[in-house]
Design a protein around this motif. Sequence first.
Motif, PDB file in Angstrom:
ATOM      1  N   MET A  49      -7.833  27.674   8.354  1.00 34.80           N
ATOM      2  CA  MET A  49      -8.003  28.265   7.029  1.00 34.80           C
ATOM      3  C   MET A  49      -9.484  28.402   6.672  1.00 34.80           C
ATOM      4  N   VAL A  50     -10.270  27.419   7.078  1.00 36.78           N
ATOM      5  CA  VAL A  50     -11.711  27.499   6.840  1.00 36.78           C
ATOM      6  C   VAL A  50     -12.296  28.675   7.620  1.00 36.78           C
ATOM      7  N   LEU A  51     -11.854  28.843   8.868  1.00 34.02           N
ATOM      8  CA  LEU A  51     -12.394  29.919   9.694  1.00 34.02           C
ATOM      9  C   LEU A  51     -11.994  31.299   9.174  1.00 34.02           C
ATOM     10  N   ILE A  52     -10.725  31.435   8.731  1.00 35.86           N
ATOM     11  CA  ILE A  52     -10.313  32.734   8.224  1.00 35.86           C
ATOM     12  C   ILE A  52     -10.903  33.010   6.839  1.00 35.86           C
ATOM     13  N   GLY A  53     -11.245  31.957   6.116  1.00 36.28           N
ATOM     14  CA  GLY A  53     -11.789  32.136   4.781  1.00 36.28           C
ATOM     15  C   GLY A  53     -13.306  32.207   4.727  1.00 36.28           C
TER      16      GLY A  53
END
Length: 972
Positions: A267-271
Amino acid sequence: MTLNNVTSSLLSLFVLDLIFLLVLLAIVALLAGTKKVAYAVLKRNFVGYFGNPTGYVFLCIFVFLTSVAAFWPYEFFNQNLATLDQLNYWFPLIMLVFIPAITMSIWAEERRQGTDELLLTLPADDFDIVIGKYMAAASIFTASLLFSQLSTFVTLAILTEGAVDTGLIFTTYLGYWFVGLAMIAIGMIASFLTGNLTVGFILGALFNAPLAFASLADSISPNQKIAEWLAASGIARPFDDFGRGVISLSSVSYFVLVAIVAIYASMVLIGRRHWTGGKDGNTMAWHYLARVLALVVFTAGAVTLFRNKDIIRYDATEEKVSSLADATKQLIRDLDSDRPIVIDAFISSEVPELYARTRYELVNLLKEFRSEAATQGREIDVNLYDDIELFSEEAALAAERFGIEPVTRMVREKGSFQQKQLILGAAFRSGLEKVTVPIFEYGIPVEYELVRSINTVAEGSRKRVGIVATDARLMGGTVMQGMSMQRVEKHPLIDELAKQYDVEEVDLSGPVTPGMYDALFAVQPSSLAPDQFGRLVDAIKLGVPVAIFEDPLPFVNSYVTPTGNPKQSPGSMFGGGGPMPKGEIRDLWEALEIESPGRAGMQGVYAPDLVWQMYNPYPNLEMNINEFWIFVKDDAPGLQKGEALSGQHQITSGLREVLGLYPGAVRAKASTTLKHTSLLNTGSESGLIPMAKAQSILQGQSTIAREIESVSPKLTLAMAIEGSSGDGETDADSKNDDNAADGEEDSDDELTVNPIKAVYVADLDLMLPVFLQIRADPEQAAEMKFQFQNVTFILNTIDWLTGETEFIDVRKHEPIFASLKMIDSVKEQASTEGRRQTKAYQDESDEAVRVAQEKMDSELKSLREELDKLQKESADGRISRAEMQAKVQEFQTRQEREQRMLDVKQTKANRELQRKVRDIQRVADQKVTTIQNQVKAAAVVLPCIPPLIIGVIVFASRRLRERENISKSRLK
């Protein structure tokens, strides 16, 4: 019947899988109702994967690899257990290939096709996209596992003839599923980092590799503490519970928390698109990195907490093979938390088939001991040195520090008898106390050995058992046999007792009072001198627990004086001496308020009758036994379950069979005040025979059928006696009464009188050393399949007398493992056929030798008759001495020549017999090897067919749909 069993097992698995799938569908339904975008992503990815033939190719490869790993290794058949141990070992490597193949396209494919922007512009947050992708990959993996589970389960169900442990297989695959959840989440991180499928595959394998190979940390880290920490952080240790059929809170929490951390990282990477281009981009990067690290620390702490307080542990195996007995758990609870216990177990990499099950159970139980101790707040440190080489540093450590050295066993494997060395021992330490089990024999319950050793070192002191010095010579010594003195070795039962108790010999030169010994062990007490015998009776009346084995006819140990015989002095056989005084056995019976049917024997000594029984559960023994071999078993005529071996008493409850040889009978007196419990009983077709008649039968002068006068069903061979008796006073009792009459106060040194507690067994041969050998090595009589539990009965007796009853309960806990019955059946058939052919060839060889012998005798007969005639004529002087000598020389030469020819023929026959026996064994082994290879081939090839068929159907239907709206002219 086998087909029904297989079908029943499949239905059981189907029910478990259905419940599991319903739970997953409920989660998906909840997602569809609350997170519509996430559900749409899940559906799109799942259908897209299995709408493509490539997905079925990967599925086929996965099923193929799991089948090969499960059934191809030789260890699978060598272990002869219906488990997935071999697949458990190779599964992490399989997952390093399969999981990246699923996760590499989760986001990288979206980037490559340019559809990532479309997904990111949907009216949904980042969590919807990530969880949808994750659940799609998890669904793909779940479908793959179901294919693999079905194929492996069917194979195991057929091999076990339907006796497969459904709970174990389901739990093992549940563990695989949790492993997949964690590895998929980690693989997603790799896919979010790159837009290249190949790079995504490689990164996915690299990111998951540390968890898969963490168990090998001890080979790369010189620091033992660091190596243990690294090994515990991998997937091997938390999965181990699932692989043994145990669902534990610590294992589930490990995989769930690892998956949560990895999903959050995704989620951190996609966000990151939201903040990478801003002025605070670097700050936000460090901020999210700190968040992820904090989550990792929290996960590590939570996993450690749950591992140390594993309050939820459920053994899902059908036979509870991965559970500790209740008595074992209670013992762990009672351990002193201030006395840590260290267990060092050493197991070699190669273990013969006979010991494979023992190895499996030992590893299982050691891990359960560690988990149970952590749950109960007790400290049991288990250092498990598994799969060590015979000449490794660990093996040297075992030999130098604990005396655990490789032992050699003769085993038959791969078609030949081989001398194999193995290490399978453990050392137990607590403070200054140390106990070593150099080898866990495959016939002795592993849990009992472990519990006994732990209890011994934990308590720091042992209870005392006194071995009464009698003619039985249990502690060893010398006896008069024939015309010379012979050495009697210490009875192996003493070594068995010494593992648990302080054992010492008692000569009864002085009185024995309560508290001196926790129990006495008196074998053939009637052989004691009258004063010694009287002290034994006094000790019984004072309440000293006593195990008594009194045999009317010690058949094997001829140096032991029978109950009804006078005791001869050693010098009597040389013409001097005479009968020696011995104890009056009826005084002992009077104290215990029992009697033994019999009559006056030699020189007025009372001789108990012998027990006979018409029952033999071992037809192969018919030529070697008689009716005085008493098989105590519930299958005997006229008995129900729990009658032969009393189900009402702790000593015999749960036992299956005990063998008595030439025993007597015992019964309670009619007017008894004590509690008598029959322990060993005969069936309805049994009775008594006087000793004199029994002797004539044994000498071949009569038969038991001729001597039987009446039938006495359900005779008792052993009895437990307890309670307070009103009969008989010891000298100490009289003294107490006198003091009380004089008004004197009780002094501190007066004897304490406890209730009587004794076990009386009317047989001595019941404890022959051969029963300990059969217990440790049952395969030495594999054809007979003996079930004797004589040793267990004796140990239970001593434990009951000393109050160590928790060990009795532990011995009863015998886990039942599912074996490969189909392979066993082939082995048994091959072995039976081999024995039949061997006997036929042996008879043929003997017949050939017999014919040759008769031919030789026939050819020499005429010459012998002629020689006899010449000898008569020579005596009359009708022929010369020289002529007679020439004839004798001719006869001797002819006889030697014929004997040489007979010897050559016999040698040739023996050599031919040995060759044929080798051929028989080779054919038998080839049959077993053939069926094993057929199982391997079927287990690997057949599971791949359904996915391939489905893949072909999908490919064909897809091609047809593509060609539906195309004109025929364009198709050309």
